[in-house]
Enzyme design. Sequence first.
Site, PDB file in Angstrom:
ATOM      1  N   ARG A 145       0.792  -1.292   0.179  1.00  8.87           N
ATOM      2  CA  ARG A 145       0.205   0.125  -0.293  1.00  8.87           C
ATOM      3  C   ARG A 145       0.802   1.067   0.121  1.00  8.87           C
ATOM      4  O   ARG A 145       0.696   1.939  -0.363  1.00  8.87           O
ATOM      5  CB  ARG A 145      -0.922   0.168   1.702  1.00  8.87           C
ATOM      6  N   TYR A 165     -18.546  17.405 -13.584  1.00  6.39           N
ATOM      7  CA  TYR A 165     -18.575  15.721 -13.439  1.00  6.39           C
ATOM      8  C   TYR A 165     -19.310  15.671 -13.475  1.00  6.39           C
ATOM      9  O   TYR A 165     -20.139  15.794 -11.816  1.00  6.39           O
ATOM     10  CB  TYR A 165     -17.793  15.484 -13.971  1.00  6.39           C
ATOM     11  N   ASP A 214      -9.505  19.449 -12.716  1.00  8.98           N
ATOM     12  CA  ASP A 214      -9.396  18.087 -13.593  1.00  8.98           C
ATOM     13  C   ASP A 214      -9.605  18.285 -15.276  1.00  8.98           C
ATOM     14  O   ASP A 214      -9.864  18.589 -15.775  1.00  8.98           O
ATOM     15  CB  ASP A 214     -11.016  17.911 -12.698  1.00  8.98           C
TER      16      ASP A 214
END
Length: 383
Positions: A52, A104, A176
């Site tokens: 991880r 979005y 974004d």
Amino acid sequence: MKLNDDARFSTICIHAGQEPDPSTGAIITPIYQTSTYVQEGLGQHKGFEYGRTQNPTRMALERNVAAIESGIAGIAFASGMAAIDAILTRLESGDHVLVSDNTYGGTFRLFERVRRKFGLCFSYVDSSNLDLIAPAITPRTKYLFLESPTNPLLRITDLAAASDIAHRHGVRVIVDNTFASPYLQRPLELGADIVVHSTTKFLNGHSDSVGGIVVVRHADDEEWMRFVQNAAGAILGPMDSWLVLRGTKTLDVRMERTNANAMALAEFLAGHPKVTETIYPGLTSHPQHKLAARQMRGFGGLISFDTGSIDAATRLLGRVRLLALAESLGGVETLISHPAVMTHASVPPERRAAIGISDGLVRISVGIEDVDDLKADLTQALA
Ligand SMILES: Cc1ncc(COP(=O)(O)O)c(C=O)c1O
């Protein structure tokens, strides 16, 4: 492989962040599909402790996209939404985020249905109108969250000017950049502080992986994003990291063809009698065509057009054969979708109407097939 400081875009895409594998010389970074690493002794390891926390395939992708986006670091997540959510974790309860009003649908849902519960405040502004930004900033505003072009109406925000306004108020700018891809624009070079991608789209480019990445330019953002990547654990897996790393190698050539195909299809749709409106930044009819031409290197792969009614849109979507009826974008295959019923279903109807997402609106994500085949399919489906 040492890249020159003046290496150009496609060279950076293909080489940045990757060295031949130290154990074999393999030119392609291997998929390090491992959850842990054997340590030589207590406290003695090679910089890798647990999957991880560190993974060489993911780290190669992170270096690669950081270089492509001109950032100091990339931090990869399990999806675009996980990446956007991770950016929000820098904020405290009561903080405010000012958001492009045409954002979005999934981002809107995350902000309104998940993060609002934890005390964050969001408000929405038509950021393509720069005059509206400063008045919407409050003393608690920490982020200006922009999309340009927006989905699906393809409105453009002047990223350099919007960043200037935000910075004058001490607000950090997040862009974004999923829709444009770094081929078209690199927001960090225009003044933004953080770029986020759904790597699912143009960066991967082959519709075979879901992922997200945050690219930062400030050391404090890097430190926090790395911490939260490990602490919250929404990491991008090694296989997906490898797929995106393979995808970025062809970003330059894919985008070149995508731009050319989309321009030709936009002109075709704009001249079609069954289409009431065609929205594409490359058309001179687009209200921000000049800004798009200045800010972007090409006009991208997304076209939206109005068929006039939900019935006409349903007929068209039922008749296409080569174009695939599917959500998502940015792959080599051309996809067609219906924002109101598909990607923007989570946006309430009255809000959709207010921002101009009509029931007849159809969106195409243009792929890299032969454009004449795409035209032929649209011709028969619209007939
Ligand atoms: C502009 C934009 N941002 C973020 C996302 C979310 O990305 P993901 O689906 O990888 O979670 C999408 C997905 O369509 C998108 O279009």
